[in-house]
Design a protein around this motif. Structure first.
Motif, PDB file in Angstrom:
ATOM      1  N   LEU A   3       0.860  -1.185   0.000  1.00 29.28           N
ATOM      2  CA  LEU A   3       0.000   0.000   0.000  1.00 29.28           C
ATOM      3  C   LEU A   3       0.892   1.230   0.000  1.00 29.28           C
ATOM      4  CD1 LEU A   3      -2.555  -0.993   2.806  1.00 29.28           C
ATOM      5  CD2 LEU A   3      -2.817  -1.266   0.339  1.00 29.28           C
ATOM      6  N   THR A   4       0.551   2.197  -0.809  1.00 31.82           N
ATOM      7  CA  THR A   4       1.305   3.445  -0.866  1.00 31.82           C
ATOM      8  C   THR A   4       0.328   4.599  -0.740  1.00 31.82           C
ATOM      9  OG1 THR A   4       2.899   2.413  -2.355  1.00 31.82           O
ATOM     10  CG2 THR A   4       2.928   4.801  -2.227  1.00 31.82           C
ATOM     11  N   GLY A   5       0.642   5.538   0.144  1.00 37.38           N
ATOM     12  CA  GLY A   5      -0.213   6.705   0.327  1.00 37.38           C
ATOM     13  C   GLY A   5       0.506   7.762   1.137  1.00 37.38           C
ATOM     14  N   TYR A   6      -0.162   8.857   1.339  1.00 39.29           N
ATOM     15  CA  TYR A   6       0.406   9.960   2.102  1.00 39.29           C
ATOM     16  C   TYR A   6      -0.033   9.881   3.552  1.00 39.29           C
ATOM     17  CZ  TYR A   6       1.786  11.863  -2.340  1.00 39.29           C
ATOM     18  OH  TYR A   6       2.366  12.014  -3.575  1.00 39.29           O
ATOM     19  N   GLU A  51      -7.847   8.777  -1.540  1.00 38.01           N
ATOM     20  CA  GLU A  51      -8.018   7.327  -1.402  1.00 38.01           C
ATOM     21  C   GLU A  51      -6.653   6.649  -1.337  1.00 38.01           C
ATOM     22  OE1 GLU A  51     -10.459   4.002  -1.067  1.00 38.01           O
ATOM     23  OE2 GLU A  51     -11.327   5.894  -1.725  1.00 38.01           O
ATOM     24  N   GLY A  52      -6.428   5.859  -0.292  1.00 40.39           N
ATOM     25  CA  GLY A  52      -5.161   5.147  -0.128  1.00 40.39           C
ATOM     26  C   GLY A  52      -4.224   5.770   0.877  1.00 40.39           C
ATOM     27  N   ASP A  53      -4.581   6.936   1.424  1.00 34.59           N
ATOM     28  CA  ASP A  53      -3.730   7.572   2.423  1.00 34.59           C
ATOM     29  C   ASP A  53      -3.680   6.744   3.702  1.00 34.59           C
ATOM     30  OD1 ASP A  53      -3.028   9.625   0.764  1.00 34.59           O
ATOM     31  OD2 ASP A  53      -4.232  11.151   1.760  1.00 34.59           O
ATOM     32  N   ALA A  80      -6.352   3.689   3.891  1.00 38.24           N
ATOM     33  CA  ALA A  80      -6.033   2.302   3.584  1.00 38.24           C
ATOM     34  C   ALA A  80      -5.397   1.587   4.763  1.00 38.24           C
ATOM     35  CB  ALA A  80      -5.082   2.234   2.386  1.00 38.24           C
ATOM     36  N   LEU A 117       5.083  10.644   1.852  1.00 35.79           N
ATOM     37  CA  LEU A 117       4.722   9.430   1.152  1.00 35.79           C
ATOM     38  C   LEU A 117       5.246   8.223   1.933  1.00 35.79           C
ATOM     39  CD1 LEU A 117       3.382   8.311  -1.411  1.00 35.79           C
ATOM     40  CD2 LEU A 117       5.638   8.358  -2.487  1.00 35.79           C
ATOM     41  N   ARG A 119       5.160   3.801   2.321  1.00 34.12           N
ATOM     42  CA  ARG A 119       4.976   2.537   1.597  1.00 34.12           C
ATOM     43  C   ARG A 119       4.913   1.422   2.624  1.00 34.12           C
ATOM     44  NH1 ARG A 119       7.902  -1.783  -0.364  1.00 34.12           N
ATOM     45  NH2 ARG A 119       7.383  -2.474  -2.467  1.00 34.12           N
ATOM     46  N   GLN A 151      -9.414  -3.253  -0.829  1.00 36.15           N
ATOM     47  CA  GLN A 151      -8.742  -2.464  -1.868  1.00 36.15           C
ATOM     48  C   GLN A 151      -9.375  -2.696  -3.235  1.00 36.15           C
ATOM     49  OE1 GLN A 151      -6.342  -0.062  -1.330  1.00 36.15           O
ATOM     50  NE2 GLN A 151      -7.023  -0.458   0.760  1.00 36.15           N
TER      51      GLN A 151
END
Length: 167
Positions: A3-6, A51-53, A80, A117, A119, A151
């Motif tokens: 998963l990658t997000g801020y 989406e994904g943070d 996420a 960011l 990971r 996801q």
């Protein structure tokens, strides 16, 4: 699974009623949950979430009345995963069922800063940000499967919205 997000940061402990108030939680409407999620802590936070943070909590994720709806509210906004200093086992178990990994990484929770960011490698048990990596126990297969389903559903929802199928 990666998963990658801020990082989106919240200071201190976080209780379910701070994530979503009981009246809004009672509605069960995902759009309403998303709109009011974390308003008691940072009213502008949900506007910054993509989406994904990853939510970063410097304190403990506490259990209490409504922790199931709190997990759903965090997912409704688009988070996420959650990184925190500590997590109540009840909250972690509920989050695992819904496919929202909550990782207790005390050092990472205090070092990660807003909009960095990150990971997460859920299968190998690593969290990386810039030149720093933290290791943790990889997630169990059942939790990984729940995260994959979550996801996939989020991705399908984005396609439906982007392509205009919802109209």
């Amino acid at each position: 699974m990666v998963l990658t997000g801020y990082a989106r940061c919240v200071q201190g402990d976080l209780w379910p009623h701070q994530i979503i108030d009981h009246a809004t939680a009672a509605s069960g409407d995902p759009a309403l949950l998303a709109a009011h999620c974390l308003a008691a802590v940072d009213p502008g936070l949900t506007e910054r979430v993509v989406e994904g943070d990853v939510l970063v909590v410097t304190g403990m994720m506490k259990a209490g009345q409504g922790h199931e709806m709190a997990v759903i509210a965090l997912q409704s906004v688009g988070f996420a995963a959650v990184i925190c200093a500590a997590v109540d086992p009840e909250v972690a178990a509920m989050a695992n069922i819904y496919g929202l990994p909550i990782l207790a990484l005390p050092e990472a929770s205090t070092m990660l800063t807003e909009a960095r960011l990150v990971r997460l490698d859920l299968e190998r048990g690593s969290l990386a940000c810039a030149d720093t990596t933290w290791c943790y126990e990889p997630l169990e297969r059942a939790t990984l499967d729940a995260v994959r389903r979550t996801q996939l559903l989020a991705r399908m929802r984005r396609v439906v919205e982007d392509e205009g199928y919802a109209e």
